[in-house]
Each structure stands twice: as C-alpha cells, then as structure tokens.
Design a protein around this motif. Structure first.
Motif, PDB file in Angstrom:
ATOM      1  N   ILE A 166       5.470  -3.190  -1.876  1.00  0.00           N
ATOM      2  CA  ILE A 166       6.188  -4.184  -2.683  1.00  0.00           C
ATOM      3  C   ILE A 166       7.278  -4.818  -1.828  1.00  0.00           C
ATOM      4  O   ILE A 166       8.085  -4.113  -1.215  1.00  0.00           O
ATOM      5  N   SER A 201      10.603  -5.913  -0.546  1.00  0.00           N
ATOM      6  CA  SER A 201      11.925  -5.440  -0.929  1.00  0.00           C
ATOM      7  C   SER A 201      12.835  -5.458   0.278  1.00  0.00           C
ATOM      8  O   SER A 201      12.420  -5.131   1.394  1.00  0.00           O
ATOM      9  N   THR A 242      11.050  -2.265  -7.365  1.00  0.00           N
ATOM     10  CA  THR A 242      10.292  -1.250  -6.630  1.00  0.00           C
ATOM     11  C   THR A 242      10.315   0.081  -7.371  1.00  0.00           C
ATOM     12  O   THR A 242       9.290   0.761  -7.486  1.00  0.00           O
ATOM     13  N   SER A 268       5.734  -8.187  -9.129  1.00  0.00           N
ATOM     14  CA  SER A 268       5.538  -8.119  -7.685  1.00  0.00           C
ATOM     15  C   SER A 268       4.484  -7.084  -7.298  1.00  0.00           C
ATOM     16  O   SER A 268       3.984  -7.100  -6.167  1.00  0.00           O
TER      17      SER A 268
END
Length: 605
Positions: free
Chosen positions: A245, A247, A255, A364
């Motif tokens: 993901i 981040s 997340t 996401s």
C-alpha cells in the motif's frame, strides 16, 4: 633525503632503449677495435661482454616499461565466454570475476601520476576516447577470483544503463547454477538474454529441468507461483500485502486499516479450511465478507458448540430467516461466553463496519489486489487448478528445496506498477521462507542465491529484513541499481535507503554518473599517500655588481593524501569494466567477458 633521490616518474619516456643501444654499440666497437688494433684479445672480449651485459640489462628495463605504457595505450576489447568455458573456470570455494588484478596503492599512485602529468600530454589527444581503458593497463591482468564466503555479506552492484550490470549477473548466476545451488532471479526489465543464459547453463550441465520460467507477458509457458503459500504466522500474509500500500511512513491509518481487514479475512479463510490466495482476498474485500463470515460461524458452531442448531433456531426466527444476522447474535449473546474465537471477533468487526467508511479506508488496497489478480495473473499468482492439470505450480520454498533455477521477469517496461507489485510480494514471500529456515533450522547446507536487477523498483521493508537477517538462513543477496538515490525514492526514507547500503558488504561499481553514488563508493575506501615530484629552476642577476649571476635547481618529492579510487574516475570506466571492494578490504580492478553460447565463433571483437 633518500626518498627524494629514490623517486621515479612512472610515465616518463623510455630512455632505457637509447641507453641499451649505446651499450650495444660500445660492445660492437670494442670487438672491432680488438680485431684491428694491438689490444689484448682477452681484455677486448671481456670489455665487449661487459658492455653487452649492460645492454641486455637496459633492454630488459626498457621492455618492462614499454609493456606498461603499451598496456595503458591499448584499448581492451570485448571478450566472449561460453557456458562450458565458464564452468571450467570454477575452483572450489572461489568465485570467478573475469580478468583483472588487485588494485593497490601501487596502481593508484601510477593513476594519480598520470592524471597529474596529463593524459593528452603523455599519450596524445586521440588516446582519450571511449572511457579510461588505460586504468586496466596499470598492471598485468589475470583471472580474478574471490572467496565465496565473502558473498554471505550480500553484494551491491551499481552502474548506469548499458554498462554491464546484467552481464555481470550472467557470470554470477552461471557459477551459482554450476555449484548446484538454488538460484532465484528477479528481473524487472524482463531481459531475454538473462533468462536465456541461465537456461543455457542448465542445459550445459545436463539439467534443463532445473530451470523454471515466470513472466506475465508469456502466460502460456510461464510457471504459476503462489506468493501466499509460505508463512509461519497468519499475520504475515496480511503484512505481505499491506506492505504494497502506498505510504510515506508505513504506519498511516489507511495502511493499518487495510492490514486489519486483510488479517481478518485471512483468519476467516483458514478457519473454514481454505488456503488464502489473492483472488479470494480481493473477492471478500470488494464484495464484503458476508459469505465467509457465515461459513466461519457455522464451522465454529459445529466444532465448539453442542446442539447449536436447536439453540440458534430462536435467533433465526427473530431475524426472519436471515441466518448471518441470527448467527452473529447467537455468537455474541451465547457462544462468546462458552467458546470465544478471536478470529471470529475480528471478522464480525469487519462485517459490521460502516460500509461507506469501509470503502474509503480500503480504497488504496483494492487497486493493488486488482493489479495482482487481473488476467493473466489470476492463474499465475493464485493457481487453483483441477487435479490432473499440466501447469507447473510452485512456490519459493519448493524452488529452494529442489535446487531449482527460477527466473522471474516482471515486464516492468510494459506495466511498471504491476511489475513492481509482483516483485515486492515475491520478495516478501522469500523473506517468509528465510524466517522459516531461521526459526526452525536449515535442512540444507546449500546457500540460496537471490539476484535482483534494478532492485529499486521492487525493494520493500521485507527485503530490508531479508538483507539484514537472511545470512543466518543461508541467503546470499545480490542487488543491482543505477544510483543510491533510487532506493531513497522507492522507500520514501533516506534512512531506510542507508539500511540497504549498510547491509551489503561487497560493492561492485561499473560506470557511475551520479556524483552522490560515486562519493559513497570512494568514501568507504581508505586513503593513500600519492607521491609527486616538484622541480624548480631559478636565476638572478645582481644589479649592483657588474656581471654577477646566480642560478638554482631544486627537486622536491612530496606526498599528499589521495583516494585509492577517485570518485570522478568511476564515470570514466569503459563498459564492462568495474572496481570491486570486497568484504575484508580487497579491491579489484577487472573487466567482464560476455556470456554467449556462440563465443567460440566470436572470441574477440
């Protein structure tokens, strides 16, 4: 005082040739005089032989110096080597690194002296073309070997595009295959030559069945890999996907929420006797965990709650036949006091979460699962075939146990995002295998060779852990990149990028254009004392005394601190030339041959 007299300019003209000729002439003249004049024959012959010996001595000195200049002037040519020839070069416990020599303060002083004197001035302007070939002429070359034990500290290869990183991979991979060790190659570019050469080495050894090929662009001949098959704790599977993901810190709410949802669904699948795969995770995240939760509740009731059907019937009537809501109520009011399940608690929590907020929080995560489960990756990464199929299905643990050679092409040129995601999750799977070997013992003494080209495209936190702790599990990592800044850009944190660098004890640098990367390579090597000669002339005429004149001549040898490998010189390396700084302090200047099946026909070009 002695040192200043002992100084010698390594790149001066070869004065020894004229001196040898002079001594040779003196020998001939002495013989002629002895034959024509009344000179004692023994004296004449002895004198002539003495002159001849001095001529031979000077000629030998001239030959050595001329050879050194000739090596510097001569451009190295491309050389080719066949898989059979490469296999024959192997020695027990050693790694062949092409042709070259140990780079010491002797060669470095010659380099600094030549740079100070001027390349164009010493050899002519036409000499300065196509890279600094002269570096390889500072000493005589031979086959270069390094101790295989040094590879346990992992290896970093840096170099710009097209300078030989992949060709170096060819040599290292071929030797690992020949040693009978498991080899895993992750190639974001999908270089056809890299895969082809690995296969040819297997064929040269009579072991073509060891080669396993994976490439999303060629699903018809690609093996299937299950990246979620290997795990020690169920939470690892969620962490493996959550690491993909996007981040900045890896600890933001999106997340964290994505990890929780993944973990809850993984627990539900395992509780119902199903093996988690990417397709199932996508199904239950996009469509909701309703069906999975219903199965998990029934499974739990059957195994933990006696007479559950009759006891839950009143709840079914209360919710008008909606079994899912009825079973959730039955669990919360009755079962939780008798046989609570943490896995069910989490799955119920995910199910009851506000749908609108849920979709926002996993926004996401869904694209990542979509990328990894779109055709043809549905079958390639989530294999679920009927019994009797002819498709090869494997995973990293099986590859390692069977000493296979697996090539993973990611097709990043066509789709960099999907390629990066595939590479990252496969590296996370490798980290899980390493953890299993680390925790429960290594069942084989053979090391595991992992080669990652263009590593900045796929590196993630699990890979850093593999670099950090993989040595204890028998992993030897070799990663290649163009610049160190690529790691910081990928990881979003310069400190993590430095972790990658700090975990590689061996550095091999081909031509590097990035100044920061050049500096990093040079700064990690001790300095030397470079010697130079200063010559001063002076003269003076005294204006007060008629015709008074004075002159002076002074030679001064000086030593200054200098780089064993100056950073800027890395940008001058010709293609296929490299500097290697190995664990333990050995520095090598070498050049690489090209692995080619038809090398016998094109030995040198």
């Amino acid at each position: 005082m002695f040192e200043s007299v002992d100084f010698e300019e390594p790149w001066r003209k070869v004065h020894e040739w004229p001196m040898s000729l002079a001594w040779l002439s003196a020998s001939a003249i002495t013989l002629a005089v002895t034959a024509t004049l009344p000179v004692p024959t023994r004296v004449g012959v002895a004198t002539s032989l003495a002159c001849l010996s001095f001529a031979a001595w000077r000629a030998a000195q001239a030959w050595v110096r001329s050879q050194a200049r000739g090596r510097a002037v001569e451009k190295t040519r491309k050389e080719f080597v066949t898989p059979q020839e490469l296999i024959s070069k192997q020695k027990p416990g050693l790694l062949w690194l092409g042709k070259g020599f140990a780079w010491t303060d002797i060669e470095a002083r010659k380099m600094h002296a030549l740079i100070g004197k001027g390349l164009a001035k010493t050899f002519g302007k036409e000499f300065i073309t196509d890279g600094a070939h002269w570096l390889h002429g500072l000493s005589s070359e031979d086959d270069v070997y390094a101790d295989l034990g040094l590879l346990e500290g992992h290896t970093l290869i840096v170099g710009s595009t097209g300078v030989g990183k992949t060709r170096l991979f060819d040599l290292l991979i071929a030797q690992a295959i020949a040693r009978g060790e498991p080899v895993i190659i992750i190639d974001p570019k999908g270089d056809h030559g890299l895969a082809s050469n690995a296969l040819k080495v297997c064929e040269a050894l009579g072991q073509p069945e060891r080669f396993v090929y994976f490439h999303p662009a060629h699903p018809e001949r690609s093996a299937c890999i299950d990246p979620l098959r290997n795990w020690n704790r169920k939470t690892e599977l969620a962490s493996r996907i959550a690491a993909l993901i996007p981040s900045e810190t890896g600890a933001d709410p999106f997340t964290a929420f994505g990890w929780k949802v993944l973990n809850d669904i993984v627990n539900g699948l395992i509780a119902t006797g199903q093996r988690p795969n990417l397709v199932q995770l996508r199904r239950y995240i996009e469509g909701g965990p309703d069906d999975l939760l219903l199965k998990a509740l029934r499974m739990h009731f059957k195994t933990k709650v006696p007479d559950w059907e009759s006891r839950s019937s009143s709840f079914v009537k209360q919710f008008k036949g909606n079994q899912l809501l009825a079973y959730i109520a039955f669990y919360k009011e009755i079962v939780i006091h008798e046989a609570q399940s943490v896995d069910l608690d989490g799955l119920i929590s995910t199910y009851e979460h506000n749908r609108e907020h849920f979709q926002k929080m996993v926004a996401s995560l869904i694209p990542i699962l979509s990328m990894l489960t779109s055709d043809p990756l549905t079958e390639l990464l989530s294999p679920d075939f009927e019994v009797g199929h002819d498709k090869l299905v494997t995973d990293m643990a099986r590859i390692i146990r069977a000493d296979k050679v697996m090539y993973v092409g990611l097709d990043s040129l066509a789709d960099a995002t999907v390629g990066s995601a595939i590479g990252s999750i496969l590296l996370a799977d490798l980290t899980a295998v390493a953890g299993d070997r680390y925790n429960y013992g290594i069942d084989s003494i053979k090391p595991i060779n992992v080669f990652v080209d263009e590593a900045a495209e796929v590196i993630n936190n699990p890979t850093i852990q593999l670099l950090n702790k993989g040595r204890g599990a028998g992993f030897r990592m070799t990663i290649a990149t163009q610049t160190f800044a690529d790691f910081a850009s990928r990881l979003g944190d310069e400190n993590k990028a430095r972790q990658v660098l700090a975990n590689t004890n061996n550095k091999i640098a081909l031509r590097v254009q990035d100044a920061e990367t050049q500096k990093y390579i040079a700064d990690g090597i001790p300095k030397i004392k470079a010697r130079s000669m200063m010559i001063r002339y002076g003269h003076n005429v005294d204006s007060n005394i008629h015709d008074a004149y004075s002159a002076s001549y002074q030679e001064q040898a000086t030593e200054e601190e200098a780089d064993l490998i100056p950073p800027a010189i890395l940008s001058e390396l010709p293609p296929l030339h490299y500097f290697a700084r190995l664990s333990g302090g050995l520095t090598i200047k070498g050049r690489l041959p090209i692995l080619h099946a038809q090398a016998a026909r094109k030995r040198r070009v």
